[in-house]
Design a protein around this motif. Sequence first.
Motif, PDB file in Angstrom:
ATOM      1  N   CYS A  22       8.116  -3.322   9.255  1.00  0.00           N
ATOM      2  CA  CYS A  22       7.025  -2.829   8.420  1.00  0.00           C
ATOM      3  C   CYS A  22       7.286  -1.360   8.094  1.00  0.00           C
ATOM      4  O   CYS A  22       7.529  -0.551   8.991  1.00  0.00           O
ATOM      5  CB  CYS A  22       5.688  -2.994   9.151  1.00  0.00           C
ATOM      6  SG  CYS A  22       4.281  -2.325   8.218  1.00  0.00           S
ATOM      7  N   THR A  27       6.292  -2.399  12.884  1.00  0.00           N
ATOM      8  CA  THR A  27       6.307  -3.720  13.498  1.00  0.00           C
ATOM      9  C   THR A  27       7.530  -4.486  13.010  1.00  0.00           C
ATOM     10  O   THR A  27       7.881  -4.401  11.844  1.00  0.00           O
ATOM     11  CB  THR A  27       5.026  -4.499  13.121  1.00  0.00           C
ATOM     12  OG1 THR A  27       3.899  -3.779  13.602  1.00  0.00           O
ATOM     13  CG2 THR A  27       5.027  -5.897  13.704  1.00  0.00           C
ATOM     14  N   GLN A  28       8.201  -5.226  13.919  1.00  0.00           N
ATOM     15  CA  GLN A  28       9.399  -5.971  13.553  1.00  0.00           C
ATOM     16  C   GLN A  28       9.133  -7.465  13.510  1.00  0.00           C
ATOM     17  O   GLN A  28       8.351  -7.985  14.285  1.00  0.00           O
ATOM     18  CB  GLN A  28      10.519  -5.717  14.555  1.00  0.00           C
ATOM     19  CG  GLN A  28      11.073  -4.319  14.478  1.00  0.00           C
ATOM     20  CD  GLN A  28      12.309  -4.165  15.346  1.00  0.00           C
ATOM     21  OE1 GLN A  28      12.828  -5.138  15.884  1.00  0.00           O
ATOM     22  NE2 GLN A  28      12.777  -2.952  15.487  1.00  0.00           N
ATOM     23  N   ALA A  29       9.823  -8.149  12.594  1.00  0.00           N
ATOM     24  CA  ALA A  29       9.799  -9.606  12.496  1.00  0.00           C
ATOM     25  C   ALA A  29      11.237 -10.067  12.331  1.00  0.00           C
ATOM     26  O   ALA A  29      12.003  -9.459  11.579  1.00  0.00           O
ATOM     27  CB  ALA A  29       8.959 -10.053  11.309  1.00  0.00           C
ATOM     28  N   GLN A  33       8.023 -13.331   6.948  1.00  0.00           N
ATOM     29  CA  GLN A  33       6.730 -13.861   7.329  1.00  0.00           C
ATOM     30  C   GLN A  33       5.906 -14.110   6.074  1.00  0.00           C
ATOM     31  O   GLN A  33       5.825 -13.223   5.220  1.00  0.00           O
ATOM     32  CB  GLN A  33       6.003 -12.881   8.245  1.00  0.00           C
ATOM     33  CG  GLN A  33       6.749 -12.539   9.513  1.00  0.00           C
ATOM     34  CD  GLN A  33       6.881 -13.731  10.431  1.00  0.00           C
ATOM     35  OE1 GLN A  33       5.921 -14.455  10.654  1.00  0.00           O
ATOM     36  NE2 GLN A  33       8.075 -13.956  10.942  1.00  0.00           N
ATOM     37  N   TRP A  36       3.286 -11.370   5.202  1.00  0.00           N
ATOM     38  CA  TRP A  36       3.715 -10.009   4.944  1.00  0.00           C
ATOM     39  C   TRP A  36       3.790  -9.767   3.436  1.00  0.00           C
ATOM     40  O   TRP A  36       3.911 -10.689   2.643  1.00  0.00           O
ATOM     41  CB  TRP A  36       5.076  -9.745   5.568  1.00  0.00           C
ATOM     42  CG  TRP A  36       5.043  -9.520   7.057  1.00  0.00           C
ATOM     43  CD1 TRP A  36       4.302 -10.207   7.973  1.00  0.00           C
ATOM     44  CD2 TRP A  36       5.785  -8.558   7.780  1.00  0.00           C
ATOM     45  NE1 TRP A  36       4.550  -9.727   9.227  1.00  0.00           N
ATOM     46  CE2 TRP A  36       5.452  -8.715   9.139  1.00  0.00           C
ATOM     47  CE3 TRP A  36       6.701  -7.588   7.424  1.00  0.00           C
ATOM     48  CZ2 TRP A  36       6.009  -7.912  10.132  1.00  0.00           C
ATOM     49  CZ3 TRP A  36       7.253  -6.802   8.427  1.00  0.00           C
ATOM     50  CH2 TRP A  36       6.899  -6.963   9.755  1.00  0.00           C
ATOM     51  N   TYR A  47       8.732  -3.681   3.155  1.00  0.00           N
ATOM     52  CA  TYR A  47       7.917  -4.763   3.689  1.00  0.00           C
ATOM     53  C   TYR A  47       6.755  -4.175   4.484  1.00  0.00           C
ATOM     54  O   TYR A  47       6.910  -3.157   5.162  1.00  0.00           O
ATOM     55  CB  TYR A  47       8.758  -5.667   4.601  1.00  0.00           C
ATOM     56  CG  TYR A  47       9.827  -6.407   3.846  1.00  0.00           C
ATOM     57  CD1 TYR A  47       9.551  -7.617   3.229  1.00  0.00           C
ATOM     58  CD2 TYR A  47      11.108  -5.884   3.729  1.00  0.00           C
ATOM     59  CE1 TYR A  47      10.527  -8.296   2.519  1.00  0.00           C
ATOM     60  CE2 TYR A  47      12.085  -6.556   3.023  1.00  0.00           C
ATOM     61  CZ  TYR A  47      11.792  -7.760   2.417  1.00  0.00           C
ATOM     62  OH  TYR A  47      12.763  -8.427   1.712  1.00  0.00           O
ATOM     63  N   CYS A  49       3.522  -5.362   7.157  1.00  0.00           N
ATOM     64  CA  CYS A  49       2.996  -6.431   8.000  1.00  0.00           C
ATOM     65  C   CYS A  49       1.605  -6.842   7.515  1.00  0.00           C
ATOM     66  O   CYS A  49       1.004  -6.182   6.664  1.00  0.00           O
ATOM     67  CB  CYS A  49       2.948  -5.984   9.459  1.00  0.00           C
ATOM     68  SG  CYS A  49       1.735  -4.704   9.801  1.00  0.00           S
ATOM     69  N   GLU A  50       1.103  -7.917   8.100  1.00  0.00           N
ATOM     70  CA  GLU A  50      -0.196  -8.442   7.693  1.00  0.00           C
ATOM     71  C   GLU A  50      -1.307  -7.410   7.891  1.00  0.00           C
ATOM     72  O   GLU A  50      -2.149  -7.228   7.005  1.00  0.00           O
ATOM     73  CB  GLU A  50      -0.513  -9.706   8.485  1.00  0.00           C
ATOM     74  CG  GLU A  50      -1.825 -10.337   8.109  1.00  0.00           C
ATOM     75  CD  GLU A  50      -2.092 -11.626   8.862  1.00  0.00           C
ATOM     76  OE1 GLU A  50      -3.136 -12.230   8.579  1.00  0.00           O
ATOM     77  OE2 GLU A  50      -1.270 -12.035   9.704  1.00  0.00           O
ATOM     78  N   CYS A  52      -1.176  -4.029   8.026  1.00  0.00           N
ATOM     79  CA  CYS A  52      -1.071  -2.924   7.063  1.00  0.00           C
ATOM     80  C   CYS A  52      -1.398  -3.400   5.650  1.00  0.00           C
ATOM     81  O   CYS A  52      -2.013  -2.668   4.875  1.00  0.00           O
ATOM     82  CB  CYS A  52       0.315  -2.298   7.120  1.00  0.00           C
ATOM     83  SG  CYS A  52       0.629  -1.384   8.648  1.00  0.00           S
ATOM     84  N   SER A  53      -0.995  -4.624   5.319  1.00  0.00           N
ATOM     85  CA  SER A  53      -1.302  -5.183   3.995  1.00  0.00           C
ATOM     86  C   SER A  53      -2.806  -5.323   3.814  1.00  0.00           C
ATOM     87  O   SER A  53      -3.351  -4.970   2.763  1.00  0.00           O
ATOM     88  CB  SER A  53      -0.639  -6.550   3.820  1.00  0.00           C
ATOM     89  OG  SER A  53       0.754  -6.433   3.844  1.00  0.00           O
TER      90      SER A  53
END
Length: 69
Positions: A22, A27-29, A33, A36, A47, A49-50, A52-53
């Motif tokens: 992110c 945050t790592q994925a 995802q 995201w 990118y 994350c959910e 932050c989005s």
Amino acid sequence: MTSLPGGSDKGGSAPEPHPIVCARCGTQARAPQPTWTCSVENGKRRYFCEACSRENLRAIEGRLDSAWW
């Protein structure tokens, strides 16, 4: 295995994917995802994350660069 010009192999194992990080919180994925958000800013993919989005949904929908959030 067949060696291609430049020393790379055509067969064998695929390169290990880089984790997606992110751009806001770090945050790592391991894989993309579905929740995201991907944004292209100044020609680079970023990118988010959910969490932050969701926090910045209005700014994202308004197409503001992440520097404005």
